[in-house]
Scaffold this motif. Structure first.
Motif, mmCIF file in Angstrom:
data_model
loop_
_atom_site.group_PDB
_atom_site.id
_atom_site.type_symbol
_atom_site.label_atom_id
_atom_site.label_comp_id
_atom_site.label_asym_id
_atom_site.label_seq_id
_atom_site.Cartn_x
_atom_site.Cartn_y
_atom_site.Cartn_z
ATOM 1 N N ARG A 1 0.837 -1.204 0.000
ATOM 2 C CA ARG A 1 0.000 0.000 0.000
ATOM 3 C C ARG A 1 0.869 1.249 0.000
ATOM 4 N N GLY A 2 1.960 1.212 0.760
ATOM 5 C CA GLY A 2 2.868 2.354 0.795
ATOM 6 C C GLY A 2 3.502 2.616 -0.555
ATOM 7 N N ALA A 3 3.924 1.539 -1.223
ATOM 8 C CA ALA A 3 4.522 1.695 -2.551
ATOM 9 C C ALA A 3 3.513 2.251 -3.542
ATOM 10 N N LEU A 4 2.260 1.802 -3.450
ATOM 11 C CA LEU A 4 1.219 2.294 -4.340
ATOM 12 C C LEU A 4 0.965 3.783 -4.104
ATOM 13 N N MET A 5 0.968 4.189 -2.817
ATOM 14 C CA MET A 5 0.716 5.582 -2.488
ATOM 15 C C MET A 5 1.773 6.503 -3.092
ATOM 16 N N ARG A 6 2.989 6.007 -3.241
ATOM 17 C CA ARG A 6 4.081 6.826 -3.747
ATOM 18 C C ARG A 6 4.254 6.705 -5.263
ATOM 19 N N SER A 7 3.442 5.885 -5.897
ATOM 20 C CA SER A 7 3.612 5.613 -7.320
ATOM 21 C C SER A 7 2.849 6.617 -8.177
ATOM 22 N N ALA A 8 3.163 6.585 -9.472
ATOM 23 C CA ALA A 8 2.441 7.435 -10.422
ATOM 24 C C ALA A 8 0.973 7.046 -10.519
ATOM 25 N N TRP A 9 0.667 5.775 -10.200
ATOM 26 C CA TRP A 9 -0.723 5.328 -10.255
ATOM 27 C C TRP A 9 -1.593 6.065 -9.248
ATOM 28 N N ALA A 10 -1.034 6.413 -8.103
ATOM 29 C CA ALA A 10 -1.796 7.175 -7.112
ATOM 30 C C ALA A 10 -2.170 8.547 -7.662
ATOM 31 N N PHE B 1 8.850 12.362 2.078
ATOM 32 C CA PHE B 1 7.576 12.344 2.789
ATOM 33 C C PHE B 1 7.190 10.910 3.160
ATOM 34 N N SER B 2 6.479 10.795 4.289
ATOM 35 C CA SER B 2 5.902 9.511 4.676
ATOM 36 C C SER B 2 4.746 9.177 3.738
ATOM 37 N N ASN B 3 4.282 7.930 3.802
ATOM 38 C CA ASN B 3 3.163 7.532 2.957
ATOM 39 C C ASN B 3 1.916 8.352 3.270
ATOM 40 N N GLY C 1 -0.111 10.917 0.733
ATOM 41 C CA GLY C 1 -1.540 10.822 0.462
ATOM 42 C C GLY C 1 -2.253 12.143 0.667
ATOM 43 N N PHE C 2 -1.957 12.794 1.801
ATOM 44 C CA PHE C 2 -2.573 14.094 2.052
ATOM 45 C C PHE C 2 -2.179 15.107 0.975
ATOM 46 N N GLY C 3 -0.911 15.090 0.573
ATOM 47 C CA GLY C 3 -0.445 16.051 -0.412
ATOM 48 C C GLY C 3 -1.151 15.946 -1.744
ATOM 49 N N LEU C 4 -1.625 14.754 -2.083
ATOM 50 C CA LEU C 4 -2.303 14.566 -3.360
ATOM 51 C C LEU C 4 -3.789 14.907 -3.312
ATOM 52 N N VAL C 5 -4.397 14.911 -2.124
ATOM 53 C CA VAL C 5 -5.856 15.052 -2.065
ATOM 54 C C VAL C 5 -6.343 16.362 -1.456
ATOM 55 N N ILE C 6 -5.452 17.171 -0.864
ATOM 56 C CA ILE C 6 -5.955 18.349 -0.141
ATOM 57 C C ILE C 6 -6.037 19.603 -1.000
ATOM 58 N N LEU C 7 -5.737 19.505 -2.285
ATOM 59 C CA LEU C 7 -5.829 20.688 -3.142
ATOM 60 C C LEU C 7 -7.182 21.401 -3.033
ATOM 61 N N PRO C 8 -8.326 20.698 -2.960
ATOM 62 C CA PRO C 8 -9.606 21.415 -2.851
ATOM 63 C C PRO C 8 -9.759 22.228 -1.575
ATOM 64 N N LEU C 9 -8.889 22.030 -0.580
ATOM 65 C CA LEU C 9 -8.979 22.787 0.667
ATOM 66 C C LEU C 9 -8.266 24.136 0.589
ATOM 67 N N PHE C 10 -7.700 24.459 -0.565
ATOM 68 C CA PHE C 10 -7.070 25.758 -0.760
ATOM 69 C C PHE C 10 -7.965 26.579 -1.685
ATOM 70 N N PRO C 11 -8.546 27.679 -1.185
ATOM 71 C CA PRO C 11 -9.683 28.337 -1.849
ATOM 72 C C PRO C 11 -9.484 28.713 -3.302
ATOM 73 N N ALA D 1 0.354 19.210 4.031
ATOM 74 C CA ALA D 1 0.291 17.746 4.098
ATOM 75 C C ALA D 1 1.091 17.215 5.284
ATOM 76 N N VAL D 2 2.266 17.786 5.517
ATOM 77 C CA VAL D 2 3.068 17.378 6.676
ATOM 78 C C VAL D 2 2.331 17.693 7.972
ATOM 79 N N THR D 3 1.713 18.853 8.032
ATOM 80 C CA THR D 3 0.950 19.237 9.223
ATOM 81 C C THR D 3 -0.126 18.210 9.541
ATOM 82 N N LEU D 4 -0.883 17.826 8.521
ATOM 83 C CA LEU D 4 -1.962 16.852 8.742
ATOM 84 C C LEU D 4 -1.405 15.479 9.087
ATOM 85 N N ALA D 5 -0.350 15.061 8.406
ATOM 86 C CA ALA D 5 0.204 13.721 8.643
ATOM 87 C C ALA D 5 0.763 13.572 10.045
ATOM 88 N N LEU D 6 1.326 14.651 10.602
ATOM 89 C CA LEU D 6 1.935 14.564 11.930
ATOM 90 C C LEU D 6 0.955 14.850 13.062
#
Length: 581
Positions: free
Chosen positions: A8-17, A124-126, A130-140, A398-403
């Motif tokens: 799962r970690g490898a998938l999260m870091r891959s281009a497929w994610a 970055f951690s896994n 993940g957060f870095g790829l999905v939180i774009l909509p949270l920036f107005p 993303a780091v803020t949320l992950a930690l």
């Protein structure tokens, strides 16, 4: 179990994610967009469509003239053809509506890959990935700029800024060469990126001082060569060597070249074995390049809007929200701009405290932080720069949320756990601060809110497509409405909101804000066929505030002079049209 977690970690870091997140985002946006409509979003989107239509209809690649604004000569637009390319391709392949719908989503894909590259470079951690790829909509400012039909140049220039940052973090020569190329495209699209590109060069200099990495000359060399190729392949010689300050000029490119030559010499100067000697040597670069720039560029070296007419400064430029500093913004916008610093500083501090700077990653973190901080500072003075700033700050959020989120979720009690969870999200994004302060906007009105400040005349949208039933002619209309009219009809207009057409813009403003007889003189001078008033248009409301008895108020009240005849079908309602006798 461990193997499954590793997979799962490898998938999260891959281009497929990245592709999966992008596909989901596209599906959601295209799914909800029918509720919004399939027309360009604003005046700039309409004008971009006009540029592409002209290109596809055979207008020269080097000719960016809008001939239906201030005809017959028109005027040259300052926009780059580079942004037209993907739109022209998609419209050719999928038709106009789907082309405009898909191109903004296309720009999101390289943005997500650039974010992935940044996060991989910084270890970055896994979870953070993940957060870095999905939180774009949270920036107005980001969802709207990557939304279907949003085809202006703000998203592309932000994507190339992010790509520049991603390649800047590479320790290899090819990374510096790539960063120079991306920065050249960025500047070709918008010369406003020049201060941040200068900061990228300064950060390469910092890297040389701290780690003796000799990447600055390669960055500047690539910037110089690519900027020259792009400038001369997308602009006519008349435009490049003319009086325009709003594009990348040969003087800029020559200054980059001087900086590249001096940067290449720096490592061979004396005392380069010491940090102080390297610092002193780097000072030679601006000392050589800046006098060259000011000598060849003159006022254009410091002010791309040099020579703006005072009438436009008073009645136009001072009301363009995206180009104003934070202290002239509504409270909610100012709060958003300021709060964006919180996830940046917080994420950087948490990363440092959590040991992210180990294994040689510290310089990368510092470089990204300084660039993002510079973009944030720039956005306080020019609001539209916040699009770039918010993209650069996503990794820190993303780091803020992950930690912090795991710590919040570990709190045993329900209410404290819920409060801490919401607090983490609140710290990581400016979207909630902007929403919470929105009710304060009417209590603290700003100049940008003066559009429509006169008593409301009408509500509802003006259906400009109805104007196409009239015989084609030249229209005097307020400038914000002009691009849509051109996009939906066969008419021409005196002016729209593009500063190279200053004389016609000034005439349009003076016609609406001045006395009726002054308007008559201007209308006769331009041989106008129709006067159009959209009673719900904000700029018409603004012009009404100039004086009680001006031309805009005469149109709003319907008490027009006898040299104007109401056109059948447009005598009442929100859209009024008058034929000039």
């Amino acid at each position: 179990m461990a193997k499954r977690g590793a997979d799962r970690g490898a998938l999260m870091r891959s281009a497929w994610a990245v592709l999966a997140v992008w596909a989901i985002y596209c599906a959601v946006r295209l799914g909800i967009h029918p509720l919004i409509g399939w027309q360009p979003v604003g005046p700039d989107d309409w004008t971009r469509l006009l540029q592409v239509r002209a290109l596809l209809d055979g207008q020269s690649w080097w000719d960016g003239t809008q001939y239906r604004m201030n005809p017959p000569d028109g005027f040259s637009m300052h926009w780059s053809r580079l942004v037209d390319l993907p739109l022209a391709l998609f419209i050719t392949l999928f038709g106009e509506r789907w082309g405009m719908a898909l191109v903004p989503l296309f720009w999101l894909l390289p943005a997500l890959f650039a974010l992935r590259s940044i996060m991989l470079r910084l270890g970055f951690s896994n979870a953070a990935m993940g957060f870095g790829l999905v939180i774009l909509p949270l920036f107005p400012l980001l969802p709207g700029n990557f939304a279907p039909m949003r085809i202006d140049h703000h998203a592309p220039q932000a994507v190339f800024a992010l790509a520049t940052a991603a390649l800047m973090l590479s320790p290899r020569r090819w990374g510096a060469l790539g960063a120079g190329a991306m920065a050249a495209i960025w500047l070709t699209i918008s010369i406003e990126g020049l201060p941040l590109v200068a900061m990228v060069a300064a950060l390469y200099g910092l890297q040389y001082i701290a780690e003796e990495r000799r990447l600055l000359p390669w960055f500047l060399l690539s910037l110089t060569i690519c900027a020259a190729l792009l400038a001369f392949s997308t602009r006519s010689n008349l435009e490049l060597f003319g009086a325009y300050c709003d594009i990348l000029r040969p003087g800029h490119i020559a200054s980059f070249g001087v900086a590249a030559v001096v940067a290449g010499m720096v490592p061979f100067l004396p005392f380069q074995q010491h940090a102080a000697g390297r610092t002193g040597a780097l000072v030679l670069i601006p000392l050589a390049a800046l006098p060259f720039a000011f000598s060849f560029l003159g006022d254009c070296a410091s002010n791309p809007m040099a020579g703006l007419d005072p009438v436009l400064a008073s009645w136009w430029h001072g009301y363009i929200t995206e180009g104003l500093p934070f202290w002239k913004q509504p409270v909610s916008v100012a709060a958003m701009l300021i709060w964006t610093l919180i996830p940046l500083v917080g994420g950087f501090w948490l990363a440092a405290r959590g040991g992210a700077f180990a294994d040689g990653a510290g310089m990368g973190w510092v470089m990204l932080f300084v660039l993002a901080l510079s973009a944030w500072g720039y956005s306080l003075f020019i609001m539209r720069a916040a699009v770039i700033a918010q993209l650069l700050i996503i990794p820190f959020a993303a780091v803020t949320l992950a930690l912090l989120l795991p710590q919040a979720r570990a709190i045993p009690s329900l209410l404290p756990r819920l409060g801490a969870t919401l607090g983490c999200i609140f710290l990581a994004t400016p979207v909630f601060v902007s929403a919470l302060t929105k009710p304060l906007d009417p209590l603290f009105p700003t100049p940008t809110m003066a559009r429509g400040a006169a008593a409301p005349i009408a509500t509802g949208e003006c259906e400009f497509a109805e104007l196409d039933a009239l015989a084609p002619g030249l229209l005097l209309v307020t400038m914000d409405s002009a691009p849509e009219i051109l996009g939906q009809t066969r008419h021409s207009v005196v002016a729209a909101s593009y500063h190279r057409n200053q004389e016609a813009m000034v005439a349009t403003i003076k016609a609406f804000t001045g006395e009726i007889e002054d308007a008559r003189s201007i209308i006769a001078n331009y041989d106008v066929d129709y006067v159009v008033a959209c009673l719900s248009a904000g700029d018409l409301g603004l012009y009404r505030t100039a004086s009680d008895d001006n031309f805009a108020n005469a149109l709003a009240s319907g008490e027009v002079p006898n040299w104007l005849t109401p056109v059948a079908g447009f005598e009442s309602g929100v859209l009024r049209v008058y034929r000039v006798d």
